[in-house]
Design a protein around this motif. Structure first.
Motif, PDB file in Angstrom:
ATOM      1  N   THR A   1      -5.167  -3.205  -6.939  1.00 52.59           N
ATOM      2  CA  THR A   1      -4.704  -2.733  -8.247  1.00 52.59           C
ATOM      3  C   THR A   1      -3.190  -2.704  -8.403  1.00 52.59           C
ATOM      4  OG1 THR A   1      -4.744  -0.488  -7.434  1.00 52.59           O
ATOM      5  CG2 THR A   1      -6.712  -1.236  -8.584  1.00 52.59           C
ATOM      6  N   ALA A   2      -2.454  -2.889  -7.308  1.00 50.37           N
ATOM      7  CA  ALA A   2      -0.994  -2.883  -7.390  1.00 50.37           C
ATOM      8  C   ALA A   2      -0.426  -3.654  -6.209  1.00 50.37           C
ATOM      9  CB  ALA A   2      -0.468  -1.448  -7.367  1.00 50.37           C
ATOM     10  N   GLY A   3       0.842  -4.023  -6.329  1.00 52.59           N
ATOM     11  CA  GLY A   3       1.473  -4.810  -5.277  1.00 52.59           C
ATOM     12  C   GLY A   3       1.498  -4.100  -3.938  1.00 52.59           C
ATOM     13  N   MET A   4       1.574  -2.763  -3.977  1.00 46.54           N
ATOM     14  CA  MET A   4       1.670  -2.025  -2.718  1.00 46.54           C
ATOM     15  C   MET A   4       0.331  -1.912  -2.000  1.00 46.54           C
ATOM     16  SD  MET A   4       0.071   1.066  -3.325  1.00 46.54           S
ATOM     17  CE  MET A   4       0.759   2.187  -2.156  1.00 46.54           C
TER      18      MET A   4
ATOM     19  N   GLU B   1      -0.280  -9.822 -13.155  1.00 40.04           N
ATOM     20  CA  GLU B   1       0.512 -10.074 -11.947  1.00 40.04           C
ATOM     21  C   GLU B   1       1.649  -9.064 -11.867  1.00 40.04           C
ATOM     22  OE1 GLU B   1       0.554 -14.661 -10.933  1.00 40.04           O
ATOM     23  OE2 GLU B   1       1.193 -14.322 -12.982  1.00 40.04           O
ATOM     24  N   MET B   2       1.979  -8.683 -10.649  1.00 41.03           N
ATOM     25  CA  MET B   2       3.035  -7.706 -10.450  1.00 41.03           C
ATOM     26  C   MET B   2       4.040  -8.217  -9.433  1.00 41.03           C
ATOM     27  SD  MET B   2       2.339  -3.782  -9.611  1.00 41.03           S
ATOM     28  CE  MET B   2       2.062  -2.798 -11.018  1.00 41.03           C
TER      29      MET B   2
ATOM     30  N   GLU C   1       8.355   0.659 -20.710  1.00 43.16           N
ATOM     31  CA  GLU C   1       8.654   0.627 -19.275  1.00 43.16           C
ATOM     32  C   GLU C   1       8.590  -0.805 -18.769  1.00 43.16           C
ATOM     33  OE1 GLU C   1       5.836   2.664 -16.708  1.00 43.16           O
ATOM     34  OE2 GLU C   1       6.739   1.550 -15.060  1.00 43.16           O
ATOM     35  N   ILE C   2       9.610  -1.219 -18.005  1.00 47.52           N
ATOM     36  CA  ILE C   2       9.526  -2.569 -17.438  1.00 47.52           C
ATOM     37  C   ILE C   2       9.493  -2.588 -15.912  1.00 47.52           C
ATOM     38  CG2 ILE C   2      10.351  -4.138 -19.209  1.00 47.52           C
ATOM     39  CD1 ILE C   2      13.161  -3.742 -18.241  1.00 47.52           C
TER      40      ILE C   2
ATOM     41  N   GLY D   1       5.600  -5.524 -13.992  1.00 47.13           N
ATOM     42  CA  GLY D   1       4.472  -6.271 -14.565  1.00 47.13           C
ATOM     43  C   GLY D   1       4.974  -7.545 -15.223  1.00 47.13           C
ATOM     44  N   VAL D   2       4.421  -8.683 -14.791  1.00 45.76           N
ATOM     45  CA  VAL D   2       4.929  -9.968 -15.284  1.00 45.76           C
ATOM     46  C   VAL D   2       4.633 -10.144 -16.783  1.00 45.76           C
ATOM     47  CG1 VAL D   2       4.691 -12.479 -15.069  1.00 45.76           C
ATOM     48  CG2 VAL D   2       4.772 -11.053 -13.016  1.00 45.76           C
ATOM     49  N   GLU D   3       3.383  -9.875 -17.194  1.00 44.34           N
ATOM     50  CA  GLU D   3       2.987 -10.098 -18.589  1.00 44.34           C
ATOM     51  C   GLU D   3       3.856  -9.295 -19.542  1.00 44.34           C
ATOM     52  OE1 GLU D   3       1.052  -9.692 -16.079  1.00 44.34           O
ATOM     53  OE2 GLU D   3      -0.290 -11.431 -16.083  1.00 44.34           O
TER      54      GLU D   3
END
Ligand code: SER
Length: 626
Positions: free
Chosen positions: A39-42, A85-86, A198-199, A262-264
């Motif tokens: 669910t996340a990059g980490m 994608e993150m 938020e980016i 977040g890429v999108e």
């Protein structure tokens, strides 16, 4: 900016700061049985954030594909996606907040060339578990972010993790971009203003979360007894002191940094788009759907929504199949099946059939860098589509019979529709809701597990994770939502004297989300009073009774309900009456508990609130043990 360009720039930037690029891991977590998807990059890094040595070193950068299934029903608006994608950079016990923030600032302002005037940040306010993050605030200030653009927010907003129930977590600092092109950027940062988006999120994973049981004193207003006349004072005292299983935050041996962009969302922002689906990782898919359906994306709301759902679900399905999942009735396979079949159902809204592989072709073109297993993916999609189409017509005919008789769908029929015609229960519920009918989800689950026991094909645990949305927990939260609605009207007063109306709700096994007409933030006291009232109601153990009646009768007895349009088409509707109507009367299609006794040992808590458009407030509520 295009997707590939952002990814390239991000990786290159962090490589220039001695970060090693790590691989984009599978969507299926390798060592984490508690979740279905990454669910996340980490997520793939948890063992290394907990101290294990990573072969690539202590500074890492990468792109991670992610799936979030908690909000599948929200897909269809401009921002929710199942697959996304993150980008992230990580420090495993190497640099700390100061450098992390400096890198983020440099990337945003020098590489992406975002003017500092369009940026604002939030940092952690501090609480009994962790101190106020004045260090981060100071770093931001020194970099040139004005004091007015730095806000301190509490744990609900500025704390991330753990990814599962326990593990590495910590305060974070979030970066916001003023997206409105026309007019001036306001001097002051208001985190409630939706033009600030938020980016990027820098998490300072300096803590480890574990669970700890203790008696806690809940602070509340002194005059609560007077204010909430329905609560007996000993109940107030009791609810002020409760034994709770609360997370405990221990300082971690290794201080890490985990960031996520977040890429999108970032691409949409940089391109000045109000709708993510107009960005380059979506547009070719939407264009393909337009071509196949001969409808224009912006034709009307129904078409736009259906196109977004089809595009989102097929894209997610492509990536899930690529990571070696096939459609099935448990776990990831069930989520995949649900996504494909839901896409097919919304394809019918657009008048298209036999389309999943054609849309997948557009996905392959966008994500060439993944080297997707095109042959395998198309084969699985086609097989699943053929399977569903074979029985879809028959199933819909059976469903229509129920509709024409205005009959709710029993657990047995729901199971038949699933087993013989392949209708996932969630799709059935959605179809039923459109027609103002009820599905007996609990009856369905009973029929399902009975069948499972007989056929011994799969374990009950697996069934549960596949269908987590319809559990006992969800049912309890449905009833809790009625209590919440009633409590809001008792405690809150609108300035214009109007009643507080429900504007929508969304319930999963973990939490409820409830939107209502109210135009300001609830104060801490109000939140406390609402929680206390709900908890005191739960303690009464009163009955919840379902009565069938016409809309006119429901109105006559003063039942609440927001679905008049939907319900006006049916002769009989269900009204759920709690404590003979003294607590609540509400039109609803359920499911609900039969008595408030089931809440014994549970405490209702409002865990978040925010504004979701003008005059509409959203709260998130959970049932905690204790
Ligand atoms: N894990 C954090 C997030 O998902 C930062 O990457 O936002």
């Amino acid at each position: 900016m295009k997707r590939e360009e952002l990814i390239k720039k991000y990786i290159k930037f962090f490589e220039s700061k001695d970060h090693a690029k790590i691989t984009n891991a599978s969507l299926i977590p390798e060592n984490d049985p508690t979740v279905l998807f990454t669910t996340a990059g980490m997520h793939p890094l948890v063992p290394f954030l907990s101290g294990q040595r990573h072969s690539a070193g202590k500074r890492l950068v990468g792109l991670q594909r992610c799936i979030r299934t908690g909000d599948i029903e929200e897909v269809g608006d401009t921002t929710h996606h199942t697959f996304f994608e993150m980008l992230g950079n990580w420090s495993l016990g190497d640099y700390e907040k100061e450098d992390a923030i400096k890198y983020s600032f440099e990337f945003l302002t020098k590489v992406l060339k975002i003017p500092v005037e369009r940026l604002a940040v939030s940092v952690f306010l501090g609480d009994e578990n962790a101190p106020k993050d004045t260090t981060s605030a100071k770093v931001w200030e020194d970099l040139g972010i004005s004091k007015k653009r730095i806000v301190f927010l509490d744990k609900k907003e500025n704390w991330w993790g753990p990814a599962g129930e326990t593990g590495p977590c910590g305060p974070d600092t979030e970066m916001f971009y003023w997206k409105k092109q026309e007019g001036e950027v306001p001097e002051e940062f208001d985190s409630e203003n939706e033009n600030w988006v938020e980016i990027w999120n820098d998490v300072f994973m300096e803590y480890v979360c574990d669970f700890h049981s203790y008696v806690r004193e809940v602070k509340g207003p002194k005059d609560i007894e007077e204010k909430v006349s329905t609560i007996k004072s000993e109940q107030v005292e009791k609810s002020k002191k409760r034994k709770v299983d609360e997370p405990e935050y221990i300082l971690a041996k290794q201080k890490n940094v985990d960031t996520g962009m977040g890429v999108e969302r970032t691409i949409a922002i940089l391109e000045g788009l109000e709708d993510n689906y107009l960005a380059d990782m979506w547009k070719p898919i939407i264009e393909k759907i337009e071509m196949l359906s001969e409808h224009a994306y912006d034709e009307d709301e129904t078409v736009t929504k259906a196109m977004r759902i089809v595009a989102d679900h097929i894209k997610a399905a492509v990536f899930i199949i690529n990571d070696c999942v096939v459609p099935g009735n448990t776990e990831q396979g069930y989520v995949l099946r649900r996504l494909i079949r839901r896409a097919i159902r919304f394809g019918r809204v657009l008048g298209i059939e036999d389309f999943t592989t054609k849309i997948a072709d557009a996905v392959y073109m966008i994500y060439k860098d993944y080297k997707l297993d095109v042959k395998k993916i198309s084969l699985e999609l086609q097989k699943e589509e053929d399977k569903f189409l074979k029985t879809l017509e028959q199933g819909l005919r059976m469903f229509d019979k129920h509709v024409s008789r205005g009959k709710n769908i029993s657990g047995k029929d729901a199971f038949l529709l699933f087993q013989s015609y392949g209708f996932p229960i969630e799709i059935l519920e959605e179809l039923a809701l459109e027609k103002g009918l009820n599905v007996d989800v609990r009856g369905y689950e009973e029929a399902f597990s009975k069948h499972q026991e007989l056929s011994r094909t799969s374990s009950a645990g697996k069934f549960k994770s596949g269908l987590a949305d319809n559990s006992e927990e969800t049912t309890k939260l449905h009833t809790a939502a009625h209590l919440l609605s009633a409590a809001l009207n008792k405690i809150l007063k609108r300035e214009d004297g109007e009643l507080i109306e429900q504007r929508g709700s969304n319930i999963t096994a973990e939490r409820l989300r409830f939107d209502f007409s109210f135009d300001r933030k609830l104060t801490e006291n109000e939140v406390f009073e609402i929680e206390t009232l709900i908890n005191s109601w739960m303690k009464t153990g009163k009955d919840v009774i379902r009565k069938e009646m016409s809309l006119a009768e429901a109105k006559k007895i003063g039942a609440e309900g927001i679905f008049e349009d939907k319900y006006s088409k049916v002769d009989k509707l269900s009204v759920y009456i709690i404590d003979n109507g003294k607590i609540s009367k509400e039109i609803c299609s359920g499911p609900h508990v039969e008595s408030l006794k089931v809440f014994a040992g549970l405490t209702f808590k409002i865990t978040k609130q925010k504004s979701v458009g003008s005059g509409v407030r959203r709260v998130r509520g959970e049932l905690l043990k204790g």
